[in-house]
Design a protein around this motif. Structure first.
Motif, PDB file in Angstrom:
ATOM      1  N   UNK A   1       0.725  -1.201   0.056  1.00 18.32           N
ATOM      2  CA  UNK A   1       0.402   0.000  -0.538  1.00 18.32           C
ATOM      3  C   UNK A   1       1.118   0.878  -0.115  1.00 18.32           C
ATOM      4  N   UNK A   2       2.307   0.888   0.987  1.00 15.71           N
ATOM      5  CA  UNK A   2       2.665   2.841   0.920  1.00 15.71           C
ATOM      6  C   UNK A   2       3.446   2.754  -1.148  1.00 15.71           C
ATOM      7  N   UNK A   3       3.788   1.460  -1.191  1.00 13.42           N
ATOM      8  CA  UNK A   3       4.529   1.569  -2.662  1.00 13.42           C
ATOM      9  C   UNK A   3       3.272   2.452  -3.559  1.00 13.42           C
ATOM     10  N   UNK A   4       2.113   2.092  -3.422  1.00  9.43           N
ATOM     11  CA  UNK A   4       0.965   2.630  -4.304  1.00  9.43           C
ATOM     12  C   UNK A   4       0.510   4.351  -4.241  1.00  9.43           C
TER      13      UNK A   4
ATOM     14  N   UNK B   1       1.836   8.132  -5.962  1.00  7.44           N
ATOM     15  CA  UNK B   1       0.159   8.415  -6.162  1.00  7.44           C
ATOM     16  C   UNK B   1      -0.318   8.059  -6.518  1.00  7.44           C
ATOM     17  N   UNK B   2      -0.678   7.261  -6.274  1.00  7.70           N
ATOM     18  CA  UNK B   2      -1.731   5.809  -6.813  1.00  7.70           C
ATOM     19  C   UNK B   2      -3.102   5.504  -5.246  1.00  7.70           C
ATOM     20  N   UNK B   3      -4.077   5.884  -5.712  1.00 10.31           N
ATOM     21  CA  UNK B   3      -4.926   5.526  -4.484  1.00 10.31           C
ATOM     22  C   UNK B   3      -5.081   3.992  -4.072  1.00 10.31           C
ATOM     23  N   UNK B   4      -4.933   4.123  -3.056  1.00 10.79           N
ATOM     24  CA  UNK B   4      -5.394   2.741  -2.119  1.00 10.79           C
ATOM     25  C   UNK B   4      -6.598   2.563  -0.987  1.00 10.79           C
ATOM     26  N   UNK B   5      -7.107   1.625  -1.980  1.00  7.52           N
ATOM     27  CA  UNK B   5      -8.970   2.053  -1.323  1.00  7.52           C
ATOM     28  C   UNK B   5      -8.967   0.974  -1.052  1.00  7.52           C
ATOM     29  N   UNK B   6      -9.397   0.994   1.003  1.00  7.26           N
ATOM     30  CA  UNK B   6      -9.460  -0.046   1.707  1.00  7.26           C
ATOM     31  C   UNK B   6     -10.714   0.042   3.117  1.00  7.26           C
ATOM     32  N   UNK B   7     -11.432  -0.753   3.257  1.00  7.23           N
ATOM     33  CA  UNK B   7     -11.811  -0.685   5.047  1.00  7.23           C
ATOM     34  C   UNK B   7     -11.336   0.494   6.235  1.00  7.23           C
ATOM     35  N   UNK B   8     -11.748   1.092   6.790  1.00  2.00           N
ATOM     36  CA  UNK B   8     -11.223   1.587   7.456  1.00  2.00           C
ATOM     37  C   UNK B   8     -10.235   0.945   8.994  1.00  2.00           C
ATOM     38  N   UNK B   9     -10.577  -0.257   9.410  1.00  8.16           N
ATOM     39  CA  UNK B   9     -10.376  -1.416  10.028  1.00  8.16           C
ATOM     40  C   UNK B   9      -8.891  -1.928   9.288  1.00  8.16           C
ATOM     41  N   UNK B  10      -8.350  -1.543   8.453  1.00  7.56           N
ATOM     42  CA  UNK B  10      -7.862  -2.452   7.688  1.00  7.56           C
ATOM     43  C   UNK B  10      -6.604  -2.457   8.244  1.00  7.56           C
ATOM     44  N   UNK B  11      -5.900  -0.854   8.016  1.00  4.22           N
ATOM     45  CA  UNK B  11      -4.317  -0.062   9.245  1.00  4.22           C
ATOM     46  C   UNK B  11      -5.201   0.605   9.943  1.00  4.22           C
ATOM     47  N   UNK B  12      -5.943   0.288  10.882  1.00  5.50           N
ATOM     48  CA  UNK B  12      -6.736   1.564  11.916  1.00  5.50           C
ATOM     49  C   UNK B  12      -5.264   1.727  13.016  1.00  5.50           C
ATOM     50  N   UNK B  13      -5.085   2.665  13.200  1.00  2.00           N
ATOM     51  CA  UNK B  13      -4.741   3.533  13.923  1.00  2.00           C
ATOM     52  C   UNK B  13      -3.429   4.084  13.427  1.00  2.00           C
ATOM     53  N   UNK B  14      -3.160   3.772  12.443  1.00  2.00           N
ATOM     54  CA  UNK B  14      -1.695   4.043  11.741  1.00  2.00           C
ATOM     55  C   UNK B  14      -1.802   5.085  10.693  1.00  2.00           C
ATOM     56  N   UNK B  15      -2.433   5.910  10.889  1.00  2.00           N
ATOM     57  CA  UNK B  15      -2.663   7.582  10.038  1.00  2.00           C
ATOM     58  C   UNK B  15      -3.428   7.335   8.948  1.00  2.00           C
TER      59      UNK B  15
END
Length: 203
Positions: free
Chosen positions: A182-185, A189-203
């Motif tokens: 995800x960080x590479x995307x 400059x490319x979007x990452x679409x994920x539920x809010x619980x995936x990386x909860x608390x990581x910004x």
């Protein structure tokens, strides 16, 4: 280990599956005294099996209805990959890396005018290319294998991300969500679409 039939190339409508051949070398003779080296025996057995899989799948490319030879090759592949020790075997690592490289080269060379072309990656990942966009779903470095030597290299993943336009992540399990991917995307400059619980608390 979750590597069931990894790195397939799927062509949508009609749906077909192709597994690119790997460059694993085939030993001429298996050891007969494997009682003294069972690990070595199973390594060579996997090497022979994967070489056979590669050859058979190359001879029997994707089709709407898979040939008996192709189905048998996939069964043979499963027999190797369903072994819990598979990701630690050098032959399996080489096979997996070769498949990733082959798929990446295919993606780079593929231009779609109509419909979509789909590549299946480890573990539950898909890359889907249409005429206008390339989508990545649940793309990971194969970290759920638990073996660093089995995983995609940083160079491979960076190149693969470079071919995609957006990443979709379905849920938090590590065979679906990989924070470094995800960080590479985001870095590109490319979007990452994920539920809010995936990386909860990581910004």
């Amino acid at each position: 280990m979750g590597t069931r039939r990894s790195i397939f190339r799927l062509i949508a409508l009609p749906c077909a599956v192709a597994l690119a051949g790997a460059g694993a070398s085939t030993p001429e003779v298996l050891p007969t005294d494997y009682w003294k080296d069972s690990a070595g025996f199973f390594e060579r057995q996997a090497q022979v099996s994967l070489a056979g899989v590669s050859e058979m799948l190359a001879r029997h490319p994707p089709a709407t209805v898979a040939s008996p030879e192709r189905r048998m090759a996939l069964v043979m592949l499963d027999q190797v990959l369903h072994d819990e020790a598979a990701p630690r075997r050098l032959s399996v690592q080489n096979f997996f890396q070769a498949q990733v490289k082959r798929a990446l080269e295919e993606i780079k060379a593929t231009r779609v005018e109509r419909g979509a072309v789909v590549w299946k990656f480890y573990d539950h990942a898909f890359v889907v290319r249409t005429a206008t966009v390339t989508l990545a779903f649940d793309l990971t470095r194969a970290g759920s294998s638990g073996v660093d030597a089995f995983m995609m290299t940083p160079e491979m993943m960076r190149e693969l991300v470079g071919q995609c336009d957006v990443l979709f992540v379905s849920h938090v399990h590590r065979d679906h969500a990989d924070e470094e991917v995800a960080a590479l995307f985001l870095e590109q400059g490319k979007p990452v679409v994920a539920p809010p619980t995936v990386w909860l608390g990581k910004g």
